[in-house]
Write a protein that holds these residues in place. Structure first.
Motif, PDB file in Angstrom:
ATOM      1  N   GLY A  11       0.938  -1.081  -0.205  1.00  0.00           N
ATOM      2  CA  GLY A  11       0.070  -0.026   0.152  1.00  0.00           C
ATOM      3  C   GLY A  11       0.954   1.166  -0.029  1.00  0.00           C
ATOM      4  O   GLY A  11       0.535   2.148  -0.736  1.00  0.00           O
ATOM      5  N   GLU A  30       9.775   3.528   6.346  1.00  0.00           N
ATOM      6  CA  GLU A  30       9.543   2.107   6.661  1.00  0.00           C
ATOM      7  C   GLU A  30      10.399   1.813   7.777  1.00  0.00           C
ATOM      8  O   GLU A  30      11.719   1.935   7.595  1.00  0.00           O
ATOM      9  CB  GLU A  30       9.871   1.272   5.519  1.00  0.00           C
ATOM     10  CG  GLU A  30      10.188  -0.008   5.727  1.00  0.00           C
ATOM     11  CD  GLU A  30       8.959  -0.905   6.175  1.00  0.00           C
ATOM     12  OE1 GLU A  30       7.769  -0.756   5.867  1.00  0.00           O
ATOM     13  OE2 GLU A  30       9.290  -1.517   7.454  1.00  0.00           O
ATOM     14  N   TRP A 269       1.099 -18.313  11.082  1.00  0.00           N
ATOM     15  CA  TRP A 269       0.559 -17.076  11.553  1.00  0.00           C
ATOM     16  C   TRP A 269      -0.929 -17.190  12.009  1.00  0.00           C
ATOM     17  O   TRP A 269      -1.604 -17.768  11.174  1.00  0.00           O
ATOM     18  CB  TRP A 269       1.240 -15.830  10.924  1.00  0.00           C
ATOM     19  CG  TRP A 269       0.214 -15.633   9.711  1.00  0.00           C
ATOM     20  CD1 TRP A 269      -0.618 -14.648   9.559  1.00  0.00           C
ATOM     21  CD2 TRP A 269       0.267 -16.359   8.245  1.00  0.00           C
ATOM     22  NE1 TRP A 269      -0.994 -14.715   8.378  1.00  0.00           N
ATOM     23  CE2 TRP A 269      -0.410 -15.563   7.433  1.00  0.00           C
ATOM     24  CE3 TRP A 269       0.939 -17.269   7.962  1.00  0.00           C
ATOM     25  CZ2 TRP A 269      -0.733 -16.087   6.097  1.00  0.00           C
ATOM     26  CZ3 TRP A 269       1.036 -17.925   6.574  1.00  0.00           C
ATOM     27  CH2 TRP A 269       0.196 -17.088   5.746  1.00  0.00           C
TER      28      TRP A 269
HETATM   29  C1  LIG Z   1      -1.766 -15.302   3.845  1.00  0.00           C
HETATM   30  C2  LIG Z   1      -2.152 -13.992   3.338  1.00  0.00           C
HETATM   31  C3  LIG Z   1      -2.423 -14.247   1.977  1.00  0.00           C
HETATM   32  C4  LIG Z   1      -2.687 -12.976   1.118  1.00  0.00           C
HETATM   33  N1  LIG Z   1      -2.858 -13.045  -0.410  1.00  0.00           N
HETATM   34  C5  LIG Z   1      -3.364 -12.169  -0.963  1.00  0.00           C
HETATM   35  C6  LIG Z   1      -3.482 -12.270  -2.405  1.00  0.00           C
HETATM   36  O1  LIG Z   1      -3.310 -13.265  -2.657  1.00  0.00           O
HETATM   37  N2  LIG Z   1      -4.059 -11.135  -3.069  1.00  0.00           N
HETATM   38  C7  LIG Z   1      -4.307  -9.892  -2.263  1.00  0.00           C
HETATM   39  O2  LIG Z   1      -4.656  -9.079  -2.988  1.00  0.00           O
HETATM   40  N3  LIG Z   1      -3.907  -9.801  -0.850  1.00  0.00           N
HETATM   41  C8  LIG Z   1      -3.568 -10.786  -0.236  1.00  0.00           C
HETATM   42  N4  LIG Z   1      -3.401 -10.573   0.940  1.00  0.00           N
HETATM   43  C9  LIG Z   1      -3.433  -9.431   1.621  1.00  0.00           C
HETATM   44  C10 LIG Z   1      -2.323  -8.431   1.562  1.00  0.00           C
HETATM   45  O3  LIG Z   1      -0.937  -9.062   1.722  1.00  0.00           O
HETATM   46  C11 LIG Z   1      -2.315  -6.968   2.645  1.00  0.00           C
HETATM   47  O4  LIG Z   1      -3.774  -6.734   2.306  1.00  0.00           O
HETATM   48  C12 LIG Z   1      -1.484  -5.970   2.082  1.00  0.00           C
HETATM   49  O5  LIG Z   1      -0.101  -6.555   1.975  1.00  0.00           O
HETATM   50  C13 LIG Z   1      -1.381  -4.850   3.053  1.00  0.00           C
HETATM   51  O6  LIG Z   1      -0.627  -3.925   2.506  1.00  0.00           O
HETATM   52  P1  LIG Z   1      -0.269  -2.783   3.447  1.00  0.00           P
HETATM   53  O7  LIG Z   1       0.959  -2.119   2.524  1.00  0.00           O
HETATM   54  O8  LIG Z   1      -1.583  -2.016   3.892  1.00  0.00           O
HETATM   55  O9  LIG Z   1       0.206  -3.168   4.722  1.00  0.00           O
HETATM   56  P2  LIG Z   1       1.671  -4.143   5.145  1.00  0.00           P
HETATM   57  O10 LIG Z   1       2.005  -5.101   3.829  1.00  0.00           O
HETATM   58  O11 LIG Z   1       1.239  -4.851   6.438  1.00  0.00           O
HETATM   59  O12 LIG Z   1       2.696  -3.083   5.139  1.00  0.00           O
HETATM   60  C14 LIG Z   1       2.863  -2.263   6.474  1.00  0.00           C
HETATM   61  C15 LIG Z   1       4.324  -1.792   6.415  1.00  0.00           C
HETATM   62  O13 LIG Z   1       4.235  -0.620   7.395  1.00  0.00           O
HETATM   63  C16 LIG Z   1       5.473  -0.893   8.128  1.00  0.00           C
HETATM   64  N5  LIG Z   1       5.237  -0.015   9.461  1.00  0.00           N
HETATM   65  C17 LIG Z   1       4.388  -0.356  10.497  1.00  0.00           C
HETATM   66  N6  LIG Z   1       4.522   0.415  11.651  1.00  0.00           N
HETATM   67  C18 LIG Z   1       5.216   1.516  10.946  1.00  0.00           C
HETATM   68  C19 LIG Z   1       5.739   2.654  11.827  1.00  0.00           C
HETATM   69  N7  LIG Z   1       5.298   2.909  12.931  1.00  0.00           N
HETATM   70  N8  LIG Z   1       6.990   3.384  11.073  1.00  0.00           N
HETATM   71  C20 LIG Z   1       7.336   2.913   9.926  1.00  0.00           C
HETATM   72  N9  LIG Z   1       6.751   1.887   9.215  1.00  0.00           N
HETATM   73  C21 LIG Z   1       5.737   0.895  10.028  1.00  0.00           C
HETATM   74  C22 LIG Z   1       5.763  -2.439   8.378  1.00  0.00           C
HETATM   75  O14 LIG Z   1       7.183  -2.661   8.575  1.00  0.00           O
HETATM   76  C23 LIG Z   1       5.089  -2.839   6.844  1.00  0.00           C
HETATM   77  O15 LIG Z   1       6.296  -2.829   6.145  1.00  0.00           O
HETATM   78  C24 LIG Z   1      -2.917 -11.896   1.878  1.00  0.00           C
HETATM   79  C25 LIG Z   1      -2.855 -11.632   3.180  1.00  0.00           C
HETATM   80  C26 LIG Z   1      -2.490 -12.855   3.946  1.00  0.00           C
HETATM   81  C27 LIG Z   1      -2.157 -12.844   5.517  1.00  0.00           C
END
Ligand SMILES: Cc1cc2nc3c(=O)[nH]c(=O)nc-3n(C[C@H](O)[C@H](O)[C@H](O)COP(=O)(O)OP(=O)(O)OC[C@H]3O[C@@H](n4cnc5c(N)ncnc54)[C@H](O)[C@@H]3O)c2cc1C
Length: 381
Positions: A11, A30, A269
């Motif tokens: 994201g 990050e 997990w």
């Molecule tokens: C088993 C599984 C399978 C999945 N398969 C799919 C799929 O096939 N297709 C699909 O579309 N989605 C899938 N998803 C969902 C998808 O992985 C997540 O929705 C997506 O990764 C979310 O992205 P994000 O950037 O919101 O959060 P995240 O990927 O969790 O990223 C958050 C980031 O923020 C950083 N962070 C946190 N706090 C701080 C802070 N205070 N300061 C600086 N950095 C910080 C963390 O280190 C991390 O790098 C799956 C999820 C799971 C659990």
């Protein structure tokens, strides 16, 4: 306008790419000192790839992506085919492909692209400890005591978002009643007939497997129902024996696959959710991706929705006169769609708890979600 993004996941990186493309100055903070290969696969439906192609990532993704010709849903014990889903020509239908990738290949492509279009925008080891929205700017405090300001902050800090808990709703994530294991298998170690995309389910468990990285690896995710869960994180090594015992009643092909993970490594997990949040913005801080709306993985749409968020938020910023007005339009555009996907994902999880029959799979065919166009579709409700 100076924009700070918290989180370098799918994201946060997509937000930085989309906003840079639109001409904004963005910094991604990050907390990890290094982005690492978490050893997992990801499905990217056309609504997700439409955004990624628009951001210039198509050629990089195509280097390793796999599009399965079909996916079979099978009885967990007998391996009898319950439903066969042929992959349609989604490029022709929706103008964007259906891809399966190693998650690291996606992340790597995004980081590489960001380094090209906004050198230095990604700051690793940059842990945001506290945010305070003060009228027309936000004060950021880092874990090492440094302070900075930005005109607005996009909090893409994931399902365990501390920003969400501090500024929006203190309720912690809630265990959703499922434990998952994941692993990758080198296809050179498998007979040819197991190089395929299939889901085996029954007895409250299921295993989803598919090829990634040019077909060189087979990714599996195994899920079982549980009443409680205590450990934290998604890199918890699971003893292979314990994992195999959990799925001992599955058919021979499935057991062959899960008994051969690369380096004998399987991770487990717990799956968590959060109560639905009605408003994702407060002052000059806005939530995005899992921080705003975590969803269970059964629809394969969590990352897809984070990508859509990034695109829509960027478009709202370019059409509205203030960040606050943009956030309101973003919320109005995204709320109903994301809520629907979140509820569908939960329902699909429940289906796998049912009997391994065609009835349990009703409604599993891809639907309207693939047609959603975050790049050029309408903004607003
Ligand atoms: C088993 C599984 C399978 C999945 N398969 C799919 C799929 O096939 N297709 C699909 O579309 N989605 C899938 N998803 C969902 C998808 O992985 C997540 O929705 C997506 O990764 C979310 O992205 P994000 O950037 O919101 O959060 P995240 O990927 O969790 O990223 C958050 C980031 O923020 C950083 N962070 C946190 N706090 C701080 C802070 N205070 N300061 C600086 N950095 C910080 C963390 O280190 C991390 O790098 C799956 C999820 C799971 C659990």
């Amino acid at each position: 306008m100076k924009i700070a993004v918290v989180g370098g996941g799918i994201g946060g990186l997509a937000t930085a790419l989309a906003m840079t493309q639109a001409g904004f100055k963005v910094t991604v903070h990050e907390r990890s000192a290094q982005l690492v290969d978490q050893g997992a696969g990801i499905t990217l439906a056309p609504n997700a790839t439409r955004v990624l192609y628009h951001l210039g990532l198509g050629p990089a993704l195509e280097e390793t992506a796999v599009t399965p010709p079909q996916t079979e849903y099978r009885h967990y014990r007998t391996s009898a085919v319950i439903m066969r889903m042929i992959t349609r020509d989604f490029r022709a239908l929706y103008g964007a492909p259906y891809l399966r990738l190693h998650r690291w290949d996606l992340q790597h492509a995004m980081i590489t692209r960001l380094a090209q279009v906004a050198p230095g925008a990604l700051r690793l080891g940059s842990h945001i400890d506290q945010l305070e929205s003060r009228g027309d700017h936000v004060a950021l405090r880092f874990a090492d005591g440094r302070m900075e300001t930005a005109d607005m902050v996009v909090a893409a800090d994931g399902i365990r978002s501390a920003i969400r808990e501090a500024l929006f709703n203190p309720a912690p994530p809630v265990f959703a009643g499922f434990v998952a294991w994941r692993g990758l298998v080198d296809t050179a170690d498998l007979p040819q007939h197991l190089h395929e995309s299939a889901v085996a389910f029954g007895q409250g468990r299921h295993i989803n497997r598919y090829l990634v990285r040019r077909g060189e690896l087979l990714n599996f995710i195994a899920v079982a129902h549980r009443d409680n869960w205590e450990a934290e994180g998604w890199m918890i090594p699971a003893p292979l024996d314990e994992f195999l015992a959990e799925f001992a009643s599955f058919d021979e092909g499935t057991r062959t696959i899960i008994s051969r993970p690369v380096l004998g490594q399987v991770f487990k997990w717990g799956l968590f959710g959060r109560p639905w949040l009605e408003q994702w913005w407060s002052g000059r801080v806005v939530l995005l991706g899992d921080a705003a709306h975590p969803m269970l993985p059964f629809l394969g749409q969590g990352a897809a929705n984070a990508l859509e968020d990034a695109m829509i938020l960027t478009r709202c910023l370019t059409t509205e006169s203030t960040p606050e007005r943009s956030f309101a339009l973003y919320q109005q555009t995204r709320g109903p769609r994301v809520r629907d996907a979140t509820e569908q994902a939960a329902r699909r999880g429940d289906r796998y708890l049912g009997e391994p029959t065609a009835d349990s799979l009703k409604g599993n065919e891809p639907g309207a979600e693939y047609a959603y166009d975050a790049v050029a579709g309408p903004l607003g409700g």
